[in-house]
Design an enzyme around this catalytic site. Structure first.
Site, PDB file in Angstrom:
ATOM      1  N   ASP A  15      -1.149  -7.344  38.462  1.00 20.50           N
ATOM      2  CA  ASP A  15      -2.002  -6.454  37.662  1.00 20.50           C
ATOM      3  C   ASP A  15      -1.511  -6.360  36.212  1.00 20.50           C
ATOM      4  OD1 ASP A  15      -4.095  -4.768  37.177  1.00 20.50           O
ATOM      5  OD2 ASP A  15      -3.187  -3.004  38.119  1.00 20.50           O
ATOM      6  N   HIS A  32      -6.052 -13.107  31.383  1.00 15.43           N
ATOM      7  CA  HIS A  32      -6.171 -13.785  32.681  1.00 15.43           C
ATOM      8  C   HIS A  32      -5.581 -15.198  32.594  1.00 15.43           C
ATOM      9  CE1 HIS A  32      -8.314 -10.430  34.243  1.00 15.43           C
ATOM     10  NE2 HIS A  32      -9.404 -10.608  33.527  1.00 15.43           N
ATOM     11  N   LEU A 126       6.830 -23.936  50.911  1.00 16.98           N
ATOM     12  CA  LEU A 126       6.292 -22.588  50.719  1.00 16.98           C
ATOM     13  C   LEU A 126       4.833 -22.482  51.173  1.00 16.98           C
ATOM     14  CD1 LEU A 126       6.553 -19.727  49.239  1.00 16.98           C
ATOM     15  CD2 LEU A 126       5.537 -20.870  47.263  1.00 16.98           C
TER      16      LEU A 126
END
Ligand code: IPE
Ligand code: IPE
Ligand code: MG
Length: 239
Positions: A15, A32, A126
């Site tokens: 955020d 963004h 991962l």
């Protein structure tokens, strides 16, 4: 940095992109875009330190309430990332899972998402999970729907429904429970991210805005995690 093993599953509410852009007098879209840089750094770092699963909240179901302009920026960015990053993920032995209601995305995004997951299927490093148009309540109700369907056709006895069975129907069924949940930007709430999966997560909130979040910030969160006494209801780790 501690020598201890990292948390198996780290989940992050990324955020603060908008506030980062505002502080620099830039459009929200720049925030963004810069946020994607942080994603790259954190994914790479998690792979390097041996995290098993990293779940990133990229776009919430509630984010669909934002302006058409911002939604279009976010969708375009998602498309570009899927197009440009899949090869890098492949080379880094990273596996990809995208969770959420993908039906809102364009057919092109949906097919790129499918292709990327398919292409990375045989990797075994991962586990990168991207939550897109995801809501924790949506996840739980989807699971409930599937269970109800099974029960109504006689495939399942309602008496057999318990947390372990319910878990099997959730988006993250195949992954370890989230050990550490991080939220950046100073907000102290879950905003309908993982709900079922954070039953016993350690929570970590920091003021850093997502585009400024880097490896050192993650190491601090992991250090904090290692200082916690995870009792799971017992009186200490053992009894
Ligand atoms: C997080 O940044 C990214 C998404 C929700 C898609 P925000 O866009 O929420 O940034 P702030 O909270 O307005 O700073
Ligand atoms: C949560 O952040 C969603 C993501 C980070 C993807 P928001 O910025 O949408 O959350 P609220 O609206 O502040 O709760
Ligand atoms: Mg926000």
């Amino acid at each position: 940095m501690s020598e201890k093993l990292p948390p198996k599953h780290i989940a992050i509410i990324m955020d603060g992109n908008g506030r980062w852009a505002k502080s620099k007098h830039l459009p929200r879209s720049s925030g963004h875009q810069r946020g994607v840089r942080s994603v790259r750094k954190i994914v790479k770092h998690c792979a390097k330190i041996g995290v098993n699963t990293l779940t990133l909240f990229a776009f919430s179901s509630e984010n669909m309430k934002r302006s058409d302009e911002e939604i279009s920026v976010l969708f375009k960015l998602f498309l570009t990332v899927l197009k440009n990053e899949t090869k890098k993920l492949k080379d880094n032995n990273i596996k990809l899972k995208i969770i959420g209601d993908l039906s809102v995305f364009t057919p092109e995004i949906q097919s790129l998402a499918e292709d990327a997951q398919e292409q990375l299927q045989s990797n075994n490093g991962l586990n990168l999970v991207i939550a897109a148009n995801y809501g924790g309540q949506w996840d739980i109700t989807e699971a409930a729907k599937k269970i109800a369907e099974q029960a109504s056709t006689g495939g399942l006895n309602p008496q057999d429904i318990d947390p372990a069975l319910f878990q099997k129907y959730t988006s993250l069924a195949k992954y370890p429970q989230a050990d550490l949940l991080i939220r950046t930007s100073g907000e102290v709430r879950i905003s309908n991210f993982l709900l079922w999966d954070i039953a016993y997560s350690e929570l970590y909130f920091c003021d850093t805005l997502w585009p400024d979040f880097d490896e050192d910030c993650l190491n601090l969160a992991i250090e904090s995690f290692h200082s916690r006494d995870r009792r799971f209801g017992k009186r200490n780790g053992n009894t």
